[in-house]
Design an enzyme around this catalytic site. Structure first.
Site, PDB file in Angstrom:
ATOM      1  N   GLU A  63      65.201  46.100  86.748  1.00 34.41           N
ATOM      2  CA  GLU A  63      65.872  47.172  87.452  1.00 34.41           C
ATOM      3  C   GLU A  63      64.857  48.210  87.894  1.00 34.41           C
ATOM      4  O   GLU A  63      63.866  48.457  87.212  1.00 34.41           O
ATOM      5  CB  GLU A  63      66.917  47.799  86.539  1.00 34.41           C
ATOM      6  CG  GLU A  63      67.942  46.760  86.178  1.00 34.41           C
ATOM      7  CD  GLU A  63      69.141  47.308  85.458  1.00 34.41           C
ATOM      8  OE1 GLU A  63      69.154  48.509  85.138  1.00 34.41           O
ATOM      9  OE2 GLU A  63      70.062  46.519  85.230  1.00 34.41           O
ATOM     10  N   CYS A 111      61.661  54.889  89.755  1.00 35.82           N
ATOM     11  CA  CYS A 111      61.406  54.518  88.361  1.00 35.82           C
ATOM     12  C   CYS A 111      61.169  53.011  88.320  1.00 35.82           C
ATOM     13  O   CYS A 111      62.035  52.218  88.693  1.00 35.82           O
ATOM     14  CB  CYS A 111      62.594  54.936  87.496  1.00 35.82           C
ATOM     15  SG  CYS A 111      62.376  54.544  85.755  1.00 35.82           S
ATOM     16  N   CYS A 158      61.961  44.194  76.817  1.00 34.53           N
ATOM     17  CA  CYS A 158      60.975  45.013  76.108  1.00 34.53           C
ATOM     18  C   CYS A 158      60.859  44.541  74.671  1.00 34.53           C
ATOM     19  O   CYS A 158      61.841  44.106  74.068  1.00 34.53           O
ATOM     20  CB  CYS A 158      61.387  46.490  76.129  1.00 34.53           C
ATOM     21  SG  CYS A 158      60.092  47.596  75.509  1.00 34.53           S
ATOM     22  N   CYS A 177      62.991  50.185  70.231  1.00 36.57           N
ATOM     23  CA  CYS A 177      63.461  51.540  69.917  1.00 36.57           C
ATOM     24  C   CYS A 177      64.981  51.474  69.735  1.00 36.57           C
ATOM     25  O   CYS A 177      65.691  50.883  70.543  1.00 36.57           O
ATOM     26  CB  CYS A 177      63.098  52.508  71.041  1.00 36.57           C
ATOM     27  SG  CYS A 177      61.322  52.564  71.329  1.00 36.57           S
ATOM     28  N   CYS A 184      67.584  52.616  72.555  1.00 38.70           N
ATOM     29  CA  CYS A 184      67.352  52.195  73.941  1.00 38.70           C
ATOM     30  C   CYS A 184      68.073  50.887  74.249  1.00 38.70           C
ATOM     31  O   CYS A 184      67.974  49.923  73.493  1.00 38.70           O
ATOM     32  CB  CYS A 184      65.854  52.039  74.189  1.00 38.70           C
ATOM     33  SG  CYS A 184      65.466  51.526  75.872  1.00 38.70           S
ATOM     34  N   GLY A 203      60.620  47.938  79.928  1.00 39.90           N
ATOM     35  CA  GLY A 203      59.350  47.440  79.410  1.00 39.90           C
ATOM     36  C   GLY A 203      58.400  48.524  78.957  1.00 39.90           C
ATOM     37  O   GLY A 203      58.637  49.715  79.147  1.00 39.90           O
ATOM     38  N   GLU A 204      57.331  48.089  78.313  1.00 38.15           N
ATOM     39  CA  GLU A 204      56.289  48.987  77.817  1.00 38.15           C
ATOM     40  C   GLU A 204      55.031  48.719  78.648  1.00 38.15           C
ATOM     41  O   GLU A 204      54.372  47.682  78.456  1.00 38.15           O
ATOM     42  CB  GLU A 204      56.066  48.718  76.315  1.00 38.15           C
ATOM     43  CG  GLU A 204      54.828  49.351  75.722  1.00 38.15           C
ATOM     44  CD  GLU A 204      54.664  50.845  76.017  1.00 38.15           C
ATOM     45  OE1 GLU A 204      55.610  51.621  75.807  1.00 38.15           O
ATOM     46  OE2 GLU A 204      53.568  51.228  76.473  1.00 38.15           O
ATOM     47  N   SER A 211      54.704  56.210  81.165  1.00 35.09           N
ATOM     48  CA  SER A 211      55.161  56.589  79.839  1.00 35.09           C
ATOM     49  C   SER A 211      54.928  55.439  78.866  1.00 35.09           C
ATOM     50  O   SER A 211      55.223  54.290  79.162  1.00 35.09           O
ATOM     51  CB  SER A 211      56.655  56.928  79.887  1.00 35.09           C
ATOM     52  OG  SER A 211      57.114  57.240  78.593  1.00 35.09           O
ATOM     53  N   SER A 215      56.329  58.911  74.545  1.00 33.36           N
ATOM     54  CA  SER A 215      57.675  59.035  73.974  1.00 33.36           C
ATOM     55  C   SER A 215      57.545  59.392  72.502  1.00 33.36           C
ATOM     56  O   SER A 215      57.222  58.543  71.682  1.00 33.36           O
ATOM     57  CB  SER A 215      58.439  57.726  74.152  1.00 33.36           C
ATOM     58  OG  SER A 215      58.628  57.464  75.529  1.00 33.36           O
ATOM     59  N   LEU A 216      57.796  60.649  72.187  1.00 30.29           N
ATOM     60  CA  LEU A 216      57.622  61.140  70.813  1.00 30.29           C
ATOM     61  C   LEU A 216      58.893  60.854  70.000  1.00 30.29           C
ATOM     62  O   LEU A 216      58.852  60.116  69.022  1.00 30.29           O
ATOM     63  CB  LEU A 216      57.306  62.638  70.869  1.00 30.29           C
ATOM     64  CG  LEU A 216      56.992  63.332  69.551  1.00 30.29           C
ATOM     65  CD1 LEU A 216      55.734  62.767  68.912  1.00 30.29           C
ATOM     66  CD2 LEU A 216      56.856  64.845  69.759  1.00 30.29           C
ATOM     67  N   ASN A 217      59.978  61.465  70.420  1.00 30.59           N
ATOM     68  CA  ASN A 217      61.325  61.123  69.938  1.00 30.59           C
ATOM     69  C   ASN A 217      61.626  61.442  68.474  1.00 30.59           C
ATOM     70  O   ASN A 217      62.746  61.228  68.014  1.00 30.59           O
ATOM     71  CB  ASN A 217      61.658  59.641  70.182  1.00 30.59           C
ATOM     72  CG  ASN A 217      61.695  59.328  71.672  1.00 30.59           C
ATOM     73  OD1 ASN A 217      61.911  60.211  72.476  1.00 30.59           O
ATOM     74  ND2 ASN A 217      61.465  58.086  72.020  1.00 30.59           N
ATOM     75  N   ASN A 267      71.367  59.301  76.461  1.00 26.75           N
ATOM     76  CA  ASN A 267      72.309  58.649  77.368  1.00 26.75           C
ATOM     77  C   ASN A 267      72.943  57.517  76.577  1.00 26.75           C
ATOM     78  O   ASN A 267      72.257  56.595  76.160  1.00 26.75           O
ATOM     79  CB  ASN A 267      71.575  58.101  78.594  1.00 26.75           C
ATOM     80  CG  ASN A 267      71.015  59.225  79.443  1.00 26.75           C
ATOM     81  OD1 ASN A 267      71.720  60.164  79.787  1.00 26.75           O
ATOM     82  ND2 ASN A 267      69.732  59.141  79.769  1.00 26.75           N
ATOM     83  N   CYS A 310      67.718  57.162  81.814  1.00 27.23           N
ATOM     84  CA  CYS A 310      66.712  56.741  80.834  1.00 27.23           C
ATOM     85  C   CYS A 310      67.346  55.927  79.719  1.00 27.23           C
ATOM     86  O   CYS A 310      68.352  56.320  79.147  1.00 27.23           O
ATOM     87  CB  CYS A 310      66.077  57.951  80.150  1.00 27.23           C
ATOM     88  SG  CYS A 310      65.180  59.003  81.248  1.00 27.23           S
TER      89      CYS A 310
HETATM   90  N1  SAH Z   1      58.434  51.928  77.034  1.00 23.54           N
HETATM   91  C1  SAH Z   1      57.971  53.155  77.635  1.00 23.54           C
HETATM   92  C2  SAH Z   1      58.487  53.321  79.027  1.00 23.54           C
HETATM   93  C3  SAH Z   1      60.001  53.538  79.134  1.00 23.54           C
HETATM   94  S1  SAH Z   1      60.266  55.210  79.411  1.00 23.54           S
HETATM   95  C4  SAH Z   1      58.306  54.325  76.735  1.00 23.54           C
HETATM   96  O1  SAH Z   1      59.023  54.127  75.767  1.00 23.54           O
HETATM   97  O2  SAH Z   1      57.808  55.418  76.955  1.00 23.54           O
HETATM   98  C5  SAH Z   1      61.904  55.394  78.986  1.00 23.54           C
HETATM   99  C6  SAH Z   1      62.161  56.760  78.353  1.00 23.54           C
HETATM  100  O3  SAH Z   1      63.541  56.848  78.089  1.00 23.54           O
HETATM  101  C7  SAH Z   1      61.431  56.912  77.037  1.00 23.54           C
HETATM  102  O4  SAH Z   1      60.894  58.199  76.928  1.00 23.54           O
HETATM  103  C8  SAH Z   1      62.552  56.733  76.017  1.00 23.54           C
HETATM  104  O5  SAH Z   1      62.286  57.447  74.846  1.00 23.54           O
HETATM  105  C9  SAH Z   1      63.745  57.251  76.761  1.00 23.54           C
HETATM  106  N2  SAH Z   1      64.995  56.651  76.307  1.00 23.54           N
HETATM  107  C10 SAH Z   1      65.193  55.431  75.789  1.00 23.54           C
HETATM  108  N3  SAH Z   1      66.488  55.236  75.490  1.00 23.54           N
HETATM  109  C11 SAH Z   1      67.136  56.364  75.856  1.00 23.54           C
HETATM  110  C12 SAH Z   1      68.506  56.762  75.835  1.00 23.54           C
HETATM  111  N4  SAH Z   1      69.458  55.946  75.397  1.00 23.54           N
HETATM  112  N5  SAH Z   1      68.807  57.982  76.314  1.00 23.54           N
HETATM  113  C13 SAH Z   1      67.863  58.795  76.795  1.00 23.54           C
HETATM  114  N6  SAH Z   1      66.564  58.472  76.858  1.00 23.54           N
HETATM  115  C14 SAH Z   1      66.202  57.260  76.386  1.00 23.54           C
END
Ligand code: SAH
Length: 381
Positions: free
Chosen positions: A97, A133, A140, A144, A147, A191-192, A221, A244-246, A320, A363
């Protein structure tokens, strides 16, 4: 597919690679540039359509199985907010996508760097700039927990040509062409990117050189593939970096992002601290806020501590939601409180507005098997 002959896609090739078969065909060297222009700028459908080439050479190219390598736009969903989610399929049937996100209202006077003319002429439009995007892998491997893409697992890497082709397919469909049209890229799709590093970097070089999108207009990212963050810092041409810290501590991050067991916060933030930033550049940290999990004031305070000494900015993303995701979106005021704590500590923190949530384009929602509710079908093109 039905023939046994070898197959070459022009999208994805560098000047030197094209020059090699131009030479083989006994054609003059400048033909390579003509092919590059036709493919990446004019976006011709087939080798046959490269009108600057002699008829015979075009036929020879076709005869040798040389194609432009366009992927197929298999589906297209349009959101209420103007976001478009594309399902793009490659030769082997695998698909990813790619999301188009127009911004502004078209009324911007411009900053002098653009004339407001598009490839289409100066037709009226209701956006000033747009972000695409881009996906780097089919599925992937990072897993996470919040995701949707993670639920797919990993199918395969995209080639450099497939990464570039996604961008070109969207540009062509939207009838825009950079640099006249202001286009930003974020490698934040499926993907990463840092687990497909070489193909990703080759795609970046092709996009800069031939498609006309400058690297400061691109952001990649990573979930935190530490050795590749080091490599990326050494690249002469590179997009901006987002991480992506999270989560605000190792216990929490390892639970949400299992890769933290391999590269923990200490290693990740050391790489960020060492990262050679350009003047005025900052590292963007993304932080997905999960209700009652990582969205408290105590977490915000921990984040302030983690980012000390790093030229950083923080993008806060309220989760999301999606089917199969066991977390909830925090209340607005918790998001704002979190943001306030960071800002007070001098860290620029922004709340990212979700784009195309209604069509699962936001995202973490890119998952090609997601079923669109019946109400959405009327918007499918
Ligand atoms: N794999 C890479 C590139 C994807 S970026 C990475 O993880 O950075 C996608 C972004 O969306 C990341 O910052 C991730 O933390 C965020 N993300 C993933 N799932 C999400 C969700 N359900 N709601 C909001 N953001 C999300």
């Amino acid at each position: 597919m039905v023939t046994g002959r070898s197959h070459t896609s022009l999208l994805g090739l560098e000047h030197d690679e094209i020059a090699a078969f131009v030479e083989q065909a006994g054609e003059p060297a400048y033909r390579a540039q003509q092919i590059l222009d036709a493919v990446y700028r004019q976006k011709v459908e087939s080798a046959e359509q490269i009108s600057t080439l002699p008829q015979q050479f075009r036929q020879d190219l076709e005869g040798q199985g040389v194609s432009v390598g366009w992927p197929r736009i298999e589906n297209k969903f349009v959101s209420e907010d103007g976001t478009v989610r594309y399902l793009i399929a490659f030769a082997d049937g695998q698909s990813v996508e790619t999301v188009w996100m127009p911004e502004g209202d078209g009324g911007e006077a411009g900053d002098g760097s653009e004339a407001g003319d598009s490839a289409e002429g100066n037709r009226a439009r209701n956006w000033d700039r747009a972000t695409i995007c881009v996906s780097s892998q089919v599925g992937c491997a990072v897993d996470c927990q919040f995701c949707l893409t993670a639920l797919l697992g990993i199918e395969r890497n995209l080639t450099a040509g497939e990464i570039v082709a996604q961008v070109c397919a969207v540009l062509k469909d939207q009838k825009v062409s950079p640099p006249e049209d202001r286009i930003n890229l974020v490698f934040m799709g499926m993907g990463e990117p840092f687990l497909n590093y070489d193909n990703f970097m080759k795609a970046v070089r092709l996009l800069v050189k031939y498609v006309g999108i400058a690297e400061p207009r691109m952001t990649v990212s990573t979930a935190g593939i530490v050795p590749r963050i080091h490599d990326f810092g050494l690249e002469p041409t590179r997009p901006k970096l987002a991480i992506s810290l999270n989560a605000s501590n190792d216990e929490l991050r390892s639970r949400l992002m299992p890769l933290n067991r391999k590269w923990n916060l200490e290693k990740l933030l050391a790489a960020a601290r060492d990262f050679p930033l350009r003047p005025r550049e900052r590292i963007t940290f993304e932080y997905v806020l999960l209700r009652e999990v990582n969205d408290g004031a105590e977490h915000a305070t921990e984040v302030v501590e983690l980012l000390r000494g790093i030229r950083a900015k923080l993008n806060l993303i309220a989760l999301n939601p999606g089917p199969g995701i066991g977390f909830a979106t925090p209340a607005d005021e918790r998001v704002l409180t979190f943001q306030k704590i960071l800002r007070k500590a001098g860290i620029p923190a922004f709340v990212r507005r979700p784009r195309g949530r209604d069509i699962y384009a936001a995202c973490g929602q890119l998952k090609r098997t997601v079923e669109i509710q019946p109400a959405m079908e009327s918007q499918m093109l």
